[in-house]
Motif scaffolding. Structure first.
Motif, PDB file in Angstrom:
ATOM      1  N   SER A 178      45.865  15.756 -28.662  1.00 52.07           N
ATOM      2  CA  SER A 178      47.046  15.304 -29.386  1.00 52.07           C
ATOM      3  C   SER A 178      47.727  14.428 -28.368  1.00 52.07           C
ATOM      4  O   SER A 178      48.557  13.299 -28.800  1.00 52.07           O
ATOM      5  N   HIS A 179      47.635  14.409 -26.940  1.00 51.60           N
ATOM      6  CA  HIS A 179      48.574  13.765 -26.054  1.00 51.60           C
ATOM      7  C   HIS A 179      47.949  12.076 -26.126  1.00 51.60           C
ATOM      8  O   HIS A 179      48.607  11.178 -26.438  1.00 51.60           O
ATOM      9  N   ARG A 181      46.528  10.939 -29.118  1.00 56.61           N
ATOM     10  CA  ARG A 181      46.919  10.557 -30.470  1.00 56.61           C
ATOM     11  C   ARG A 181      48.219  10.075 -30.320  1.00 56.61           C
ATOM     12  O   ARG A 181      48.568   8.997 -30.938  1.00 56.61           O
ATOM     13  N   ASN A 182      48.979  10.824 -29.657  1.00 57.87           N
ATOM     14  CA  ASN A 182      50.524  10.188 -29.557  1.00 57.87           C
ATOM     15  C   ASN A 182      50.622   8.904 -29.013  1.00 57.87           C
ATOM     16  O   ASN A 182      51.264   8.086 -29.551  1.00 57.87           O
ATOM     17  N   ILE A 196      58.683  10.255 -36.409  1.00 61.07           N
ATOM     18  CA  ILE A 196      57.762  11.802 -36.654  1.00 61.07           C
ATOM     19  C   ILE A 196      57.515  12.436 -35.519  1.00 61.07           C
ATOM     20  O   ILE A 196      56.952  13.514 -35.550  1.00 61.07           O
ATOM     21  N   GLY A 197      58.519  12.351 -34.706  1.00 64.18           N
ATOM     22  CA  GLY A 197      58.742  13.251 -33.736  1.00 64.18           C
ATOM     23  C   GLY A 197      57.980  13.082 -32.280  1.00 64.18           C
ATOM     24  O   GLY A 197      57.995  13.743 -31.436  1.00 64.18           O
ATOM     25  N   VAL A 198      57.289  11.750 -32.307  1.00 63.80           N
ATOM     26  CA  VAL A 198      56.508  11.283 -30.922  1.00 63.80           C
ATOM     27  C   VAL A 198      57.653  10.875 -29.890  1.00 63.80           C
ATOM     28  O   VAL A 198      58.225   9.899 -30.451  1.00 63.80           O
TER      29      VAL A 198
ATOM     30  N   GLN C 109      50.764  17.643 -35.295  1.00 60.28           N
ATOM     31  CA  GLN C 109      50.647  18.068 -33.944  1.00 60.28           C
ATOM     32  C   GLN C 109      52.200  18.196 -33.318  1.00 60.28           C
ATOM     33  O   GLN C 109      51.924  18.941 -31.933  1.00 60.28           O
ATOM     34  N   GLN C 110      53.003  17.675 -33.569  1.00 60.85           N
ATOM     35  CA  GLN C 110      54.361  17.659 -32.477  1.00 60.85           C
ATOM     36  C   GLN C 110      54.860  19.299 -32.731  1.00 60.85           C
ATOM     37  O   GLN C 110      55.474  19.616 -31.526  1.00 60.85           O
ATOM     38  N   HIS C 112      52.790  21.847 -32.586  1.00 65.23           N
ATOM     39  CA  HIS C 112      51.489  22.627 -32.108  1.00 65.23           C
ATOM     40  C   HIS C 112      50.936  21.899 -30.897  1.00 65.23           C
ATOM     41  O   HIS C 112      50.097  21.095 -30.824  1.00 65.23           O
ATOM     42  N   ARG C 113      51.622  22.329 -29.514  1.00 67.08           N
ATOM     43  CA  ARG C 113      51.441  21.475 -28.583  1.00 67.08           C
ATOM     44  C   ARG C 113      50.475  22.498 -27.422  1.00 67.08           C
ATOM     45  O   ARG C 113      50.290  23.650 -27.798  1.00 67.08           O
ATOM     46  N   TYR C 114      49.720  21.947 -26.947  1.00 66.27           N
ATOM     47  CA  TYR C 114      48.953  22.386 -25.684  1.00 66.27           C
ATOM     48  C   TYR C 114      49.120  21.520 -24.654  1.00 66.27           C
ATOM     49  O   TYR C 114      49.497  20.307 -24.519  1.00 66.27           O
ATOM     50  N   GLU C 130      43.532  22.249 -32.249  1.00 72.02           N
ATOM     51  CA  GLU C 130      42.973  21.077 -33.029  1.00 72.02           C
ATOM     52  C   GLU C 130      42.456  21.592 -34.498  1.00 72.02           C
ATOM     53  O   GLU C 130      42.826  20.886 -35.334  1.00 72.02           O
ATOM     54  N   VAL C 133      45.540  22.412 -36.576  1.00 75.35           N
ATOM     55  CA  VAL C 133      46.217  21.020 -36.990  1.00 75.35           C
ATOM     56  C   VAL C 133      45.528  20.341 -37.972  1.00 75.35           C
ATOM     57  O   VAL C 133      45.941  19.836 -38.973  1.00 75.35           O
TER      58      VAL C 133
END
Lengths: 326, 294, 259
Positions: A178-179, A181-182, A196-198, C109-110, C112-114, C130, C133
């Motif tokens: 996710s990091h 993808r941000n 969208i919150g990034v 994902q914002q 759902h963090r890790y 993942e 999500v």
């Protein structure tokens, strides 16, 4: 083959281990001389540099012209620490410290400057790298412009293999999380990403810091293998060299960076014979590639080791999962 | 006090040269938003052309200056047409890398022709080597020459940009290239003309720096090129008066740091100024902040 | 019913021009409100002020969620989004080179963090999150009729699907208030009718409050419970569709345009 972990390990691990074994055998049989090993070492270092810069520039869209500055920080830190503690633990501590210090500088400079638009950031990073070089040239504990000699040579093929493969793997994992993808979302459209919150600033600073860490690590690898470093090694031209690999391979393609690093190592080995015109050809090549293929060799596509790996695992593999990074 | 005055006089000469180079950066950026990294090399070529004119053709200073400007102006147009024009619609990073490639190409081609050695500029005629003492401050005819030439060129540029049709076209294209095209302006030619003007000024700066430092080499364009860019950013990139202010400021900062502190750190100070400007006033001294339209 | 959004005296200058001046808005929970006005009236600027793209020159924006009130004026867009306001853009702003699925995943994902370590070393939280999500993203895509094209690059979608994807992406942020900027722009009457139904359905399904900018009056008059009319940056009328339609000031503002 039920376990996907095992399959991944086989398809990707086998070609890599084969590569490792071939070079190892070559070294032991004397087929790889010092000169060739130095080329391999440079190649490995360039791969780490290019992949880490691609994270910043290709995937996060932040144009940096100062990657050699992070390399310099890593090289001097690792060099000074291994001179003080010439053991393997000292070397490992040196590498880590080098990476972390580069990351810290990256974080501190990234925080204010990453707000800047594309080419302003490029100039700011260029300025930072120049300042680092000038400082290293003039402070005493780095032995100034004369350079730092007598760094214990700890790097060998084993270390190169582990550190290069490890770095590429870690950066890939980062990008496919996710990091990562941000970061890619910020590159694609910063305003949409924020909507969208990034947290765009956080994503950019994070990429920049991670990229700086691996840039520093590559510097440490350089210092330890070539056991002599001087500030001018890490000048503007070095930053450009790294950027050329990234752009040639394709912004946003990790495998492209690796392929381009190999290709350029081969080209520079060939051009070695034509010292006088080497740089002219290099520059010409750069312009021609940009004019005719500005997206680089790979664009933002990836090739996977799986393609090679399939040659080793007989079983026909099911369709690929969608490639996450682009 | 006298020392300060002396440093400022020196800074004024150096600043004139930076300002001339910065003008080219700023005009090109203003019109196609490209950091023309090869600009420093155009200036280097200018220095060599001036050197050749004075040493081999035994021409005087002003004839040499003029020839250097013409040659560099033509070189600028060639670079723009061959390397940058095909990339006008691709990404900015591709254009920037191309600029870096052109810059390396010029450096090493020049090196292949003239060697990497430093060349010494020929001595100027006697009337240009005189110096005047005002109080304890020494003003050389040479620095007057540099400052005077620069100021004349800047006035000429100001005239071209504000009083001629081509100048008007330049300003129109830099505001909105598409609209300018619809108004019947030949955008391609205007861009080439901008490169020509900027490169001619860089060529003049090359000859002046040969006179100022007395020595030239194929890599001489790199650092002054970067510093002139800093000057352009300082004043607000794309803004012509900004480049002048920036050039003089950087020149003064550099001579003051050399004079009062240590010349080893003069470049570091210039880059530190750059980073501070970028952080606190990214649009430069005269620039306005613009936000992207959503 | 409580107000989910209270906007008072909202003003924004660009240079000497007041793009928006003294705008006041009230949105009750669950309401579907329209924001209309001629071109250049400042509608999108209001959205940009609400979502933090521009800081307001003056005025307050108060958003309430779970009984807590938040002052949002001048907050950054990502903070506003995480507070619970989602939006779409007039000129579609998708991540064009990414897949449809990735577009939604990034928004989802914002919540759902890790950790960074988990992403570097693929620790258990990575795989777990993942999968979650991806699953939730696919559900959302299915709801919007986009499941079939999940693996396509967003740029390759037909125009109408791109609009749908923008809505899906905004929903993925789990908003309580959704701002739609001309969702029907460029659509034909059949598509607009379908969209009208979809918006109404989403509102009940997700318990949303919706504020929408729209030029297509068939859509606005059909589903909006209340309408604000903006002209030259000022609210000139508000009320039910019937009231607004009959208001002479509105007719004057729209003179020459279709009402």
């Amino acid at each position: 083959m039920a376990n996907p972990m095992v399959r991944t390990l086989l398809t990707r691990g086998v070609p890599l281990l084969l590569l490792y074994a071939v070079v190892l055998a070559g070294l032991n049989l004397g087929l790889i001389d010092d000169y060739l090993m130095a080329t391999i070492a440079t190649l490995c270092i360039n791969i780490v540099l290019a992949v880490s810069l691609n994270l910043i520039t290709g995937f996060t869209g932040q144009f940096s012209l100062g990657h050699a500055g992070f390399m310099a920080i890593g090289a001097y830190t690792t060099g000074l620490i291994t001179i003080a503690v010439p053991t393997v633990p000292g070397f490992i501590a040196g590498l880590l410290a080098g990476g972390l210090l580069a990351a810290l500088v990256g974080f501190l400079i990234g925080l204010p400057t990453l707000r800047l638009r594309g080419d302003y950031l490029a100039i700011a990073t260029l300025g930072l790298a120049e300042i680092i070089r000038i400082l290293l040239n003039n402070v005493e504990f780095t032995n100034g412009a004369a350079g730092l000699a007598g760094i214990p040579q700890m790097m060998d093929w084993n270390w190169f293999f582990i550190l290069t493969v490890g770095s590429v793997l870690l950066i890939r994992n980062f990008l496919r999380s996710s990091h990562g993808r941000n970061a890619i979302a910020v590159r694609e459209d910063e305003i949409a990403a924020e909507s969208i919150g990034v947290d765009a600033t956080r994503a950019k600073v994070l990429s920049f810091t991670v990229g700086a860490f691996f840039g520093g690590l590559a510097g440490g690898m350089y210092a330890s293998y070539f056991y002599f470093i001087k500030p001018d090694t890490f000048g503007f031209l070095k930053s450009i060299d790294i950027l050329v690999i990234v752009v040639l391979g394709g912004l946003g393609s990790l495998s492209g960076s690796v392929i381009a690093a190999v290709l350029l190592a081969a080209i520079s080995t060939v051009l070695q014979q034509f010292t006088a015109v080497r740089m002219i050809l290099y520059a010409l090549l750069l312009v021609i590639i940009m004019v005719f293929r500005p997206q680089g060799l790979m664009g933002s596509r990836e090739v996977s080791l799986r393609i090679v790996g399939r040659l080793f695992t007989r079983k026909p593999t099911e369709p690929d999962e969608p490639e996450a990074t682009r | 006090m006298e020392q300060l005055a002396q440093q400022l006089i020196n800074g004024l000469s150096l600043g004139s040269i930076y300002a001339l180079i910065a003008l080219g950066y700023t005009m090109v950026y203003g019109i196609i938003q490209l950091i023309n990294f090869a600009h420093g090399e155009v200036y280097m070529v200018g220095a060599y052309v001036g050197y050749a004119c004075m040493t081999f053709a035994r021409l005087g200073f002003f004839e040499s200056l003029l020839i250097a400007m013409v040659v560099c102006g033509a070189l600028g147009v060639v670079i723009e047409r061959v390397a940058y024009k095909p990339l006008r619609d691709s990404t900015r990073i591709a254009a920037l890398i191309t600029a870096i490639g052109v810059s390396l190409l010029l450096q090493y081609t020049m090196m292949a022709f003239v060697g990497a050695d430093v060349r010494t500029y020929p001595a100027l005629p006697d009337y240009l080597t005189a110096s005047f003492h005002i109080g304890g401050v020494v003003i050389s005819a040479q620095s007057l020459l540099i400052i005077g030439t620069s100021v004349l060129l800047m006035i000429a540029l100001q005239f071209i940009v504000h009083r001629t049709r081509l100048g008007k076209a330049m300003r129109a294209v830099s505001m909105d290239a598409d609209a300018a095209r619809l108004m019947g302006i030949n955008v391609d030619n205007t861009i080439s003309f901008t490169f020509m003007l900027g490169s001619a000024l860089a060529g003049a700066a090359g000859v002046l720096v040969g006179v100022y430092y007395n020595s030239i080499n194929p890599l001489m364009g790199v650092l002054p090129g970067l510093k002139a860019f800093v000057a352009a950013v300082f004043g607000g990139i794309g803004i012509i008066p900004g480049a002048l202010i920036g050039g003089y400021f950087i020149g003064a900062a550099e001579t003051l740091v050399s004079g009062y502190f240590s010349s080893l750190y003069k470049d570091a100070v210039v880059f530190a100024i750059l980073i501070l400007v970028l952080i606190f006033r990214p649009a430069g001294l005269l620039g306005k902040n613009v936000r992207e339209k959503v | 019913m409580t107000d989910i959004l209270r906007v008072d005296m909202l003003t924004r200058h660009f240079g000497g021009l007041a793009a928006v001046s003294n705008v006041g808005l009230r949105l009750a929970e669950g309401e579907l409100v329209g924001l209309i006005g001629p071109n250049g009236a400042g509608k999108t600027t209001v959205f940009n002020l609400l979502t933090g793209v521009y800081p307001p020159s003056a005025g307050t924006i108060t958003f309430s969620r779970d009984g807590r009130e938040l002052a949002l004026g001048g907050r950054k867009p990502d903070v506003v989004c995480r507070a619970g306001i989602g939006r779409t853009f007039q000129n579609i702003r998708l991540f064009k080179d990414l897949t449809v699925l990735e577009n939604v995943e990034i928004a989802l994902q914002q919540n759902h963090r890790y950790s960074l370590a988990a992403s570097f070393f693929r620790l258990p939280p990575f795989a777990r999150t993942e999968a979650l999500v991806r699953e939730e993203s696919m559900e959302l895509l299915a709801l919007m009729g986009l499941a079939k094209v999940a693996g396509e690059q967003a740029r390759n979608l037909p125009y109408g699907d791109q609009r749908h994807l923008e809505i899906a992406r905004a929903l993925a942020t789990r908003p309580t208030l959704l701002l739609l900027d001309e969702p029907a722009a460029g659509m034909n009457p059949a598509e607009t009718a379908e969209l009208t139904g979809l918006i109404a359905r989403l509102r009940t399904e997700f318990g949303l409050t919706i504020l929408l900018i729209e030029h297509d009056m068939s859509l606005v008059m059909k589903i909006c419970e209340r309408i604000y009319v903006l002209d030259h940056g000022v609210v000139i009328a508000s009320g039910s569709p019937g009231e607004v339609r009959a208001n002479p000031r509105v007719i004057e503002a729209y003179l020459g345009e279709e009402v």
